[in-house]
Design an enzyme around this catalytic site. Structure first.
Site, PDB file in Angstrom:
ATOM      1  N   ASP A  71     -60.941 -48.512  32.631  1.00 57.70           N
ATOM      2  CA  ASP A  71     -61.276 -49.454  31.556  1.00 57.70           C
ATOM      3  C   ASP A  71     -62.788 -49.665  31.461  1.00 57.70           C
ATOM      4  OD1 ASP A  71     -58.318 -51.146  31.412  1.00 57.70           O
ATOM      5  OD2 ASP A  71     -58.796 -50.030  33.212  1.00 57.70           O
ATOM      6  N   GLN A 131     -64.440 -48.089  39.039  1.00 56.82           N
ATOM      7  CA  GLN A 131     -63.444 -48.983  39.637  1.00 56.82           C
ATOM      8  C   GLN A 131     -62.127 -49.039  38.859  1.00 56.82           C
ATOM      9  OE1 GLN A 131     -64.449 -53.344  40.310  1.00 56.82           O
ATOM     10  NE2 GLN A 131     -64.665 -52.475  42.345  1.00 56.82           N
ATOM     11  N   PHE A 132     -62.235 -49.087  37.546  1.00 54.93           N
ATOM     12  CA  PHE A 132     -61.072 -48.974  36.658  1.00 54.93           C
ATOM     13  C   PHE A 132     -61.532 -48.127  35.472  1.00 54.93           C
ATOM     14  CE2 PHE A 132     -60.316 -52.878  38.961  1.00 54.93           C
ATOM     15  CZ  PHE A 132     -58.957 -52.848  39.232  1.00 54.93           C
ATOM     16  N   LEU A 136     -73.598 -52.548  40.393  1.00 57.46           N
ATOM     17  CA  LEU A 136     -72.565 -52.689  39.362  1.00 57.46           C
ATOM     18  C   LEU A 136     -73.087 -52.074  38.063  1.00 57.46           C
ATOM     19  CD1 LEU A 136     -70.672 -56.050  38.581  1.00 57.46           C
ATOM     20  CD2 LEU A 136     -70.552 -53.925  37.285  1.00 57.46           C
ATOM     21  N   HIS A 195     -57.248 -53.833  32.520  1.00 58.85           N
ATOM     22  CA  HIS A 195     -56.889 -53.109  33.737  1.00 58.85           C
ATOM     23  C   HIS A 195     -55.618 -52.308  33.464  1.00 58.85           C
ATOM     24  CE1 HIS A 195     -59.437 -56.442  35.080  1.00 58.85           C
ATOM     25  NE2 HIS A 195     -59.795 -55.687  36.091  1.00 58.85           N
ATOM     26  N   ILE A 255     -65.129 -47.272  32.114  1.00 55.74           N
ATOM     27  CA  ILE A 255     -65.835 -45.985  32.043  1.00 55.74           C
ATOM     28  C   ILE A 255     -66.370 -45.721  30.636  1.00 55.74           C
ATOM     29  CG2 ILE A 255     -63.949 -44.417  31.364  1.00 55.74           C
ATOM     30  CD1 ILE A 255     -64.838 -42.575  33.693  1.00 55.74           C
ATOM     31  N   GLU A 262     -68.544 -48.944  42.935  1.00 51.56           N
ATOM     32  CA  GLU A 262     -68.524 -50.386  43.163  1.00 51.56           C
ATOM     33  C   GLU A 262     -67.486 -50.734  44.229  1.00 51.56           C
ATOM     34  OE1 GLU A 262     -67.800 -51.623  39.139  1.00 51.56           O
ATOM     35  OE2 GLU A 262     -69.636 -50.648  38.472  1.00 51.56           O
ATOM     36  N   GLU A 273     -72.002 -48.631  35.844  1.00 54.93           N
ATOM     37  CA  GLU A 273     -71.255 -47.385  35.702  1.00 54.93           C
ATOM     38  C   GLU A 273     -72.131 -46.238  35.245  1.00 54.93           C
ATOM     39  OE1 GLU A 273     -70.240 -50.334  34.567  1.00 54.93           O
ATOM     40  OE2 GLU A 273     -68.580 -50.682  35.949  1.00 54.93           O
TER      41      GLU A 273
HETATM   42  C1  LIG Z   1     -68.103 -53.047  33.389  1.00 55.09           C
HETATM   43  C2  LIG Z   1     -67.305 -53.560  34.532  1.00 55.09           C
HETATM   44  N1  LIG Z   1     -67.368 -52.921  35.707  1.00 55.09           N
HETATM   45  C3  LIG Z   1     -66.633 -53.348  36.748  1.00 55.09           C
HETATM   46  C4  LIG Z   1     -65.808 -54.440  36.627  1.00 55.09           C
HETATM   47  C5  LIG Z   1     -64.973 -54.923  37.813  1.00 55.09           C
HETATM   48  N2  LIG Z   1     -65.526 -56.190  38.302  1.00 55.09           N
HETATM   49  C6  LIG Z   1     -65.030 -57.375  37.916  1.00 55.09           C
HETATM   50  S1  LIG Z   1     -65.923 -58.664  38.489  1.00 55.09           S
HETATM   51  C7  LIG Z   1     -66.988 -57.626  39.307  1.00 55.09           C
HETATM   52  C8  LIG Z   1     -68.136 -58.221  40.086  1.00 55.09           C
HETATM   53  C9  LIG Z   1     -69.004 -59.081  39.257  1.00 55.09           C
HETATM   54  O1  LIG Z   1     -70.014 -59.643  40.048  1.00 55.09           O
HETATM   55  P1  LIG Z   1     -71.075 -60.629  39.395  1.00 55.09           P
HETATM   56  O2  LIG Z   1     -71.636 -60.035  38.160  1.00 55.09           O
HETATM   57  O3  LIG Z   1     -72.027 -61.018  40.430  1.00 55.09           O
HETATM   58  O4  LIG Z   1     -70.207 -61.877  38.937  1.00 55.09           O
HETATM   59  P2  LIG Z   1     -69.343 -62.829  39.890  1.00 55.09           P
HETATM   60  O5  LIG Z   1     -67.939 -62.328  39.807  1.00 55.09           O
HETATM   61  O6  LIG Z   1     -69.912 -62.742  41.263  1.00 55.09           O
HETATM   62  O7  LIG Z   1     -69.498 -64.168  39.282  1.00 55.09           O
HETATM   63  C10 LIG Z   1     -66.619 -56.303  39.119  1.00 55.09           C
HETATM   64  C11 LIG Z   1     -67.306 -55.156  39.725  1.00 55.09           C
HETATM   65  C12 LIG Z   1     -65.768 -55.070  35.383  1.00 55.09           C
HETATM   66  N3  LIG Z   1     -65.001 -56.137  35.155  1.00 55.09           N
HETATM   67  N4  LIG Z   1     -66.520 -54.606  34.359  1.00 55.09           N
END
Ligand SMILES: Cc1ncc(C[n+]2csc(CCOP(=O)(O)OP(=O)(O)O)c2C)c(N)n1
Ligand SMILES: Cc1ncc(C[n+]2csc(CCOP(=O)(O)OP(=O)(O)O)c2C)c(N)n1
Ligand SMILES: [Mg+2]
Ligand SMILES: [Mg+2]
Lengths: 352, 348, 352, 348
Positions: free
Chosen positions: B75, B72-73, B48, B118, B77, B24, B50
Site C-alpha cells: 500500500d 512494509q506494505f 521512513l 493494508h 509502494i 522500515e 520508500e
Molecule cells: C508511506 C507509509 N510508509 C509506511 C507506513 C507504515 N507506518 C505506519 S506508522 C509508521 C511510523 C510513523 O512514525 P512517525 O512518523 O514518527 O509517527 P508516530 O507514529 O511515531 O507518531 C510507519 C512506518 C505508512 N503508514 N505509510
C-alpha cells in the site's frame, strides 16, 4: 522553553570573483589542460546543437556554460569500475566532466544522431544521457532528481568496502524541490552511518522557463545541509580555478572522513534549457570560458590566439566526427527486445 | 510463510551473497512487522522513506551488492512507481550495461482486516512494469524456493507476499526445517521482551530453489482450468474439491511467477478443458487476469467452449474495515465456488 | 570565495521544564478545561484499546501521551467549514485535538467498532482516522506524510481569501524522512507567495520500532525550516501550559503574517505504536497527564482526588458509549458502491 | 489541439469558476511546454515537484477552489501514483464527505520522437485507479468539449492529451473560433521575444461541453468494430478508409472518455459486427484494452465471430529515440491496417 531554529543571514547576490589582479594558484600545465578541456566541451556541445539544427538529431540538451565547474569535477574523479572507484550519478549537463575524465567525444555525437553505435544507449536515449559502466557512470535518466535517491546505495557499498572511493551526484537548482533531494540529505547523514557522498547542485537559476527565485525561498541551496549537520558550501562555478580548489577540498573531506558534503555551484546556462527552447546563445549570462581565456591571456598561460586556434581545431575535428556518425546505421527495429533482461536473449514475450 | 521467507533469506545471506536486507523496521529489534527478517545477519532499519529504500537498493545493486529491500506494505509502494519503472528500464536504457540484481519484497492483499491501506494488491500495477520478474507464492515451500531464485537473479525481482498466508503452515516441509513446529519457533523466532542478546539458531537448510516462470499443477482435472496465485489460491484448491464432490473436475494451476509466467502450462491446460477462470484479488479493471484472459482468447479462441472469465476484486477505491465490506470487495470462498461452478456448467 | 553553510549549535537533550516552583501563567478555568479534556482524551484512547483487546475492533492507533500538545492545539483552532476557517490536515494521533474542538467521543468509538454509524468513514477506515468536513478536518489517511503535500493547497485558497484562517498539518518525526515533508517547506515559502501554514511535527523519537536517532541525523527537526527562511522552533509537548503558549505565539504569527511556521514538539508515546505492537502502557516515558495533575494539585487548581473522579467519570461514560456502539449494525456489503463519485448513485460499473 | 485546450481553459476561467491553472512552466512567460496555457488569467509556475503539484491541487479542491494542475509529461507522474489513488479514494474513505473537484492534465504517448521519457502512455495505469474520470480526446473540438465537462465535474478528472496530436487542426471548428487559422494565432498565441506586455484576445467562445462517458461513432460499418482513442484514432480512421476500398466495412468508435466508458456503444456495435479490435499505444500487458476485450468476451461470447483483439504497444521498457525503434514499439499505420484486415477476414 522553546528553542528557535537557526536564523540564516541574508546572502548577497553571488558574484564571480574574477579580477585582473588575482594570482593563479594552479600550475600552468593543469590550467592549460583545464582550458583545453573546456574548449573541447564547448565545441562538442556546439556541434551537437548544430547537428540538431540541421536535422541530425531530434533533441539536444547539454552543459555549455558549466564547463568551469564540470571540467574540474572530472579531473578529481577516481575513475574505474566497481565500488573501489568513484560512482557518478549525473544529470544531463555533464559532457565536460566526461571529457575531463578522458572520454572520446564521438560517443556523444553518435548518441545525438541516435545511431546503433551510440555507446551509451545504442540509439535509445537522448543526447547527454551518458552511461559507462567501465567508469561507474550510472545511466543518466531524464526524470529530474531520481539520481539523488540512488546515490546513497553506491556510497553504502563503498563505505563498507573501506578505501577512499566516493559517490558523486549532480543535478540542477529547480530539481531540489523534489523530495529526492531531501532523501539524499537524510540517507547520507544517518548518525554513525554517514556516507561518502558528494552532493552537488549546479544552480543556474532556472528550471526551463521558471526563475529559481520565483518558486523557491532557499537563498543558498547549501544551507539545506545545515540541519543535517553536514558540511556544505556555495561556490562560484564560473571560475574553474576556484571551482577546482573548492571541489578538491570537498573531495578530500568526503574521501577521508567518509561523510557527506553538499556543494552548490552557481553556474551559467549559455544556450537556454535545451533545443526545446531554441538552443541559442544567451548574452545575458557570464561565459566562463571567455572569462577564463581573458585571465589566462593576462597571466601569460595561454594567449587568446592560441585559445582561438584550439577552438578552431576542435570545431573542425567534431564536424568531421559528426560526418562520420551520419554514415552510421540506426539500430534495427528488432533490437527493441535486446537487454530487457540480463543474461537472456531478447524476444517478444507474447509472440507465439 | 514468514518463517520460510526468513529461512530463505538466511540461506541467501550464507550462500547467495545477499548483503543488505533493509527497510522500515526490518532490522533488530523488530525484524519486520511480519517477523520475516528476525535474526538475520544483514538486516538494518531504514529511514521512513520508500523512495529512499528503492533508490538505495538500486544503488547497492549497481555497486555489486545484493540487496533485498522491503516495503512494509505494498500500500505504501505507490510513491515509488517511477523508481520501479527506472529499475526495470536501466539495463535496457543503457543498452545492456547496467543490470540491477535486487529483490524488493512487500506484503500484499486482504485478509487481515487491514482496511483501506493494508489490503492493497499490487499484481496489476507491477505486471504493467517491464524489466522486472514478479513472484507471488501461496505456500511456505514455494516462498522459500522462489526467494532463493530471486536472490540468484541478475535482474530486479518483485517478491509479493500474500499477507493472509503469512502465518500458514505448509503441507510440505522446507528441506532442513525441523518437523516439530515448536522446535522451529524456539530456534528462529525472536523472544518477547529483551532481544538484544538473542541469536537465531538456524537449521541446516538446503537449496530448494524453484525456477522462476514455472507454474505448479496443483490439481489435475478435465472440465475447467483455474489459474490463480497468492491468497485466492487456497480458496481455488478448496473449491475444486467441493466441485469434485459435485462431479465437476477442475484443473488448478498456481502461477507462482506472474512475470514471466508459464504460458505453456496455461495453453496445455486450456486446450484440454476448453474453459478457464483466472482468479486474483486486485481490482478488476486493467487487471493482470484480464491480460491472461485476453491472450487465451486471442490464441485459443477456437478451442474454447465458454468465455474465459476473470474473478477479481471489485473496482472500488478501497477495502473497507468492516467484514461485510471486505467480503463484498474481494473474492471469498463462496465467490470462487460459484464462479467455478458457473463456468464449468455454462452452455451457449 | 565559497560561503560555508550555517553550522548549527549542538542541542542538549531536551528536558520538560516542569518544576515545583513555576508559576502557572494561565487562568484556572482554562487550566481546568485543559486538564479535563486531557483526561477525556486519555480515557477515550484507553477505552478504544480495551475494545481492541476484547475483540471489538481490529486495530487501534491513537494519541495517548500527546494530550499536553494536542489539547492546546485544538483550543487554538478556528473551527468551521470552508476557507474562512482553519483547515486541519492531521495524522492518526489527534483524538485529543478533536475533543478539545468539541467533538463528541462516540464517533471515535463507533469507528473503532467499524459500525455503519461511524461518522468519519462509515465503518470503512481504522480508528483515529477522523474526517469532518463541517470543521475542515481533512480525512486522516494512513500513508505517512501525504498530508504535508496537501496542506499548501488549502493555505493558498486561504491566503487569497484574506482573513486570518490558516492551514495546520501534523505528523510524526520518522515521517519527516519522506520527501513530502520537504514539499511542505518548499511550497509554503515561495518568495512573495508565502502561505499561512502551521507545520507541526510531534517528535516521540520513534517510528514504530525504529529510534529516531538511529535513522535521522537532524537533531532538531525545526532546524529544517532554517534554510527556507521560515520561523521555526522546538517546544516541549509534554507541558500543556508551555505548549499552549508556544502554539499561541505560532498561531498568531501565521494568522497575521500569513507566512509558515514550523514547530516541532517533543512528546511521549505512552501505549507503543499501535495495537500491532501490543498497545500496553509504557512506564519509561514521561506521562504528561500525571505531571500536569501533580502541578495542578500543587497550585491548588485541581486536587488529585478531583482528577481521579474525573477519570472515573469518563471511564464509565465511555464504557457505556462502547456498549451502545456494540449494538449498532455494520455497514451493508452493498454499500461499497456508495460515494465512489459525488453526485452519482453507487453501482458496480461492470454489472450488466 | 493546444489552442483548443487553451480556449477551453479560458472559457472555464470565465464561466466555470476555474481558479488555478498551475504546474511546471505553466505560467508566463512560457505558458506550458506545449503552449496549452498561454495568455490565461489564473496560471502560475510551480516548483519542480510533481508530488507538490498533485497535493496542492487536492488541497485547493478541498478548500473550494477549482484547480487545473498540469504534469509536464505523463512520464513524470509516476512518483505521484499514491496521491492519485488518494485523490480517487478521498470521497469514499470519508463516506461521502470530501469530494475533490480537480482536473489534472498531462501530455501522453509517442509520436514526437520523445525517446524513453517523453513517450509514455498513461491510460493503463490510470484506468486501474478508482474514483477518477479519465478522458483522452483525439480532436480539438473534443478536447474543448471534454475540458469544459472536466471543469464542471464534482470529481477528479484526468485529462490525457495525445502529444502527437497537439498540433493538429480539427475538421470541425470550436464554436466561436475565427475560421482563419492565422487570425486565431494572432489573437491567442504568445509572440516570440518579450511577452511581458502581451495579452491574449479571446474569441467569443460558447459552451460546447461534451458529456463524459459518451463515445463518438466516427464511422459506421458492418463487418468489424474498432475501438480506439488518442494518437491511434486517426490511424484507425484512415485504415477504415483503406479497408473500405478493399470492400471491408469497419465501424469505428472513438472512446474519448476512458472511464466511465461507453459500454452501451461498444455492445451495440459488437452485436452488429461480431468482431472487435481495441487499439491503443500503452504497453500491452495489463492494458486497458485488455479490460475492454475481457468484458466483451465475457458478455458477448456467443455473438462473436472471431476473438476480440488488442493492438497495443510492445511490452518493452521504453520507446527508443531512433525512428526504427519507435516504429517497432507502438502501433503505426501499417500495423493498424494489418490488424484490422486480419481480424475482418479471420476464419476458424
Ligand atoms: C508511506 C507509509 N510508509 C509506511 C507506513 C507504515 N507506518 C505506519 S506508522 C509508521 C511510523 C510513523 O512514525 P512517525 O512518523 O514518527 O509517527 P508516530 O507514529 O511515531 O507518531 C510507519 C512506518 C505508512 N503508514 N505509510
Ligand atoms: C521529474 C521530472 N519533472 C519534470 C521534468 C521536465 N524537466 C526537464 S528539465 C526541467 C528543469 C530542470 O531544472 P534544474 O533542476 O534547475 O536543472 P537545469 O536544467 O536548470 O540544469 C524540467 C522541469 C523532468 N525531466 N523530470
Ligand atoms: Mg536550473
Ligand atoms: Mg514518531
Amino acid at each position: 522553553m522553546a528553542r528557535d531554529a537557526k536564523k540564516l543571514k541574508p546572502v548577497k547576490e553571488f558574484k564571480p570573483l574574477i579580477t585582473k589582479s588575482d594570482e593563479l594558484p594552479l600550475d600552468p600545465e593543469r590550467l592549460r589542460f583545464m582550458h583545453e578541456t573546456m574548449v573541447k566541451a564547448r565545441c562538442l556541445e556546439e556541434r551537437l546543437i548544430a547537428m540538431y539544427k540541421s536535422g541530425h538529431g531530434y533533441f539536444w540538451i547539454g552543459g555549455p556554460g558549466e564547463e568551469a565547474f564540470n571540467v574540474p569535477l572530472g579531473m578529481l574523479i577516481k575513475k574505474g569500475q566497481g565500488p573501489a572507484f568513484d560512482f557518478c550519478h549525473f544529470h544531463y549537463r555533464q559532457s565536460a566532466t566526461l571529457l575531463a575524465m578522458g572520454e572520446h567525444p564521438l560517443g556523444a555525437i553518435r548518441q545525438m544522431k541516435n545511431t546503433a553505435t551510440d555507446p551509451y544507449s545504442g540509439g535509445r536515449n537522448f543526447a547527454g544521457h551518458f552511461s559507462k559502466r567501465e567508469w561507474n557512470i550510472a545511466p543518466v535518466s531524464s526524470p529530474i532528481e531520481v539520481q539523488y535517491a540512488m546515490v546513497c546505495g553506491t556510497a553504502l557499498a563503498q563505505k563498507r568496502l573501506g578505501g577512499d572511493s566516493i559517490s558523486i551526484v549532480t543535478g540542477g537548482d529547480a530539481g531540489t524541490a523534489e523530495g529526492d533531494f531531501a532523501t539524499s540529505l537524510v540517507w547520507s547523514s544517518r548518525p554513525g552511518e554517514e556516507l561518502p557522498v558528494l552532493i552537488l547542485v549546479t544552480n543556474n537559476k532556472w528550471g526551463i522557463s521558471t526563475p529559481y527565485g520565483q518558486v523557491q525561498g532557499v537563498e543558498r541551496i547549501s544551507d539545506r545541509g545545515a540541519a543535517f549537520g553536514m558540511r556544505a558550501k556555495t561556490i562560484d562555478g564560473n571560475d574553474p580555478i576556484s571551482a577546482y580548489l573548492e571541489l578538491k577540498e570537498a573531495f578530500e573531506y568526503v574521501r577521508t572522513e567518509r561523510k557527506p558534503y553538499l556543494v552548490e555551484a552557481r553556474v551559467s546556462r549559455l544556450y537556454g534549457h535545451s533545443s526545446a527552447s531554441g538552443a541559442n546563445f544567451v548574452t545575458a549570462e557570464a561565459d566562463c570560458l571567455a572569462l577564463f581565456e581573458e585571465r589566462l591571456d593576462q597571466h601569460g598561460v595561454r594567449s587568446k590566439d592560441e585559445a582561438k586556434r584550439l577552438r578552431q581545431k576542435y570545431t573542425e575535428e567534431f564536424a568531421e566526427l559528426a560526418r562520420q556518425a551520419k554514415e552510421e546505421p540506426f539500430p534495427d527495429g528488432g533490437t527493441i527486445w535486446n537487454h530487457v533482461y540480463a543474461g537472456e536473449p531478447g524476444k517478444d514475450p507474447l509472440a507465439d | 510463510m514468514a518463517q520460510a521467507i526468513r529461512m530463505a533469506l538466511h540461506y541467501a545471506e550464507e550462500h547467495l551473497g545477499v548483503t543488505d536486507i533493509f527497510g522500515e523496521d526490518v532490522g533488530p529489534p523488530l525484524g519486520g512487522v511480519f517477523t520475516c527478517t528476525q535474526g538475520l545477519e544483514t538486516t538494518w532499519n531504514s529511514p521512513l522513506d520508500e523512495r529512499g529504500i528503492i533508490g538505495t537498493a538500486m544503488g547497492l545493486a549497481m555497486a555489486g551488492a545484493r540487496p533485498v529491500a522491503e516495503i512494509q506494505f505494498c500500500d505504501y509502494i505507490y510513491n515509488t512507481i517511477d523508481l520501479l519503472k527506472l529499475a526495470g528500464n536501466t539495463l535496457w536504457s543503457s543498452n545492456g550495461q547496467w543490470n540491477l540484481p535486487m529483490v524488493v519484497m512487500t506484503p500484499v492483499g486482504s485478509g487481515i482486516r487491514g482496511s483501506i491501506y493494508h489490503s492493497h494488491s499490487f499484481d496489476a500495477t507491477m505486471s504493467h512494469i517491464p524489466g522486472w520478474k514478479t513472484v507471488m507464492p501461496s505456500t511456505p515451500l514455494d516462498a522459500y524456493g522462489l526467494m532463493l531464485s530471486a536472490c540468484r537473479e541478475q535482474n530486479p525481482v518483485m517478491f509479493l507476499i500474500p499477507k493472509a498466508l503469512m502465518r500458514v503452515k505448509g503441507d510440505e516441509p522446507i528441506p532442513g526445517e525441523p518437523a516439530d513446529e515448536k522446535q522451529l519457533s524456539k530456534m528462529i523466532d525472536a523472544p518477547l521482551g529483551d532481544r538484544s542478546k538473542w541469536k537465531a539458531q538456524w537449521p541446516e537448510l538446503s537449496d530448494a530453489a524453484i525456477p522462476l516462470g514455472k507454474a505448479k499443477l496443483v490439481r489435475q482435472g478435465s472440465q475447467l482450468t483455474v489459474v490463480s496465485y497468492g491468497r485466492t489460491m487456497p480458496l481455488v484448491k478448496k473449491a475444486a474439491e467441493t466441485l469434485a464432490a459435485e462431479g465437476l473436475d477442475a484443473e488448478v494451476l498456481d502461477l507462482r511467477t506472474l512475470w514471466p509466467y508459464d504460458w505453456d502450462a496455461i495453453v496445455e491446460s486450456v486446450k484440454k478443458t476448453g474453459r478457464v477462470l483466472f482468479v486474483n484479488e486486485d481490482t478488476e479493471v486493467t487487471n493482470f487476469g484480464e491480460h491472461l484472459a485476453r491472450r487465451v482468447t486471442e490464441k485459443l479462441f477456437y478451442h474454447l467452449l465458454a468465455p474465459p472469465k476473470v474473478l477479481a476484486g471489485k473496482f472500488v477505491p478501497g477495502i473497507g474495515l468492516a467484514d461485510t465490506l471486505e467480503a463484498a470487495s474481494v473474492p471469498q470462498q463462496g465467490d470462487v465456488d460459484a464462479a467455478m461452478r458457473a463456468l464449468a456448467t455454462m452452455q451457449p
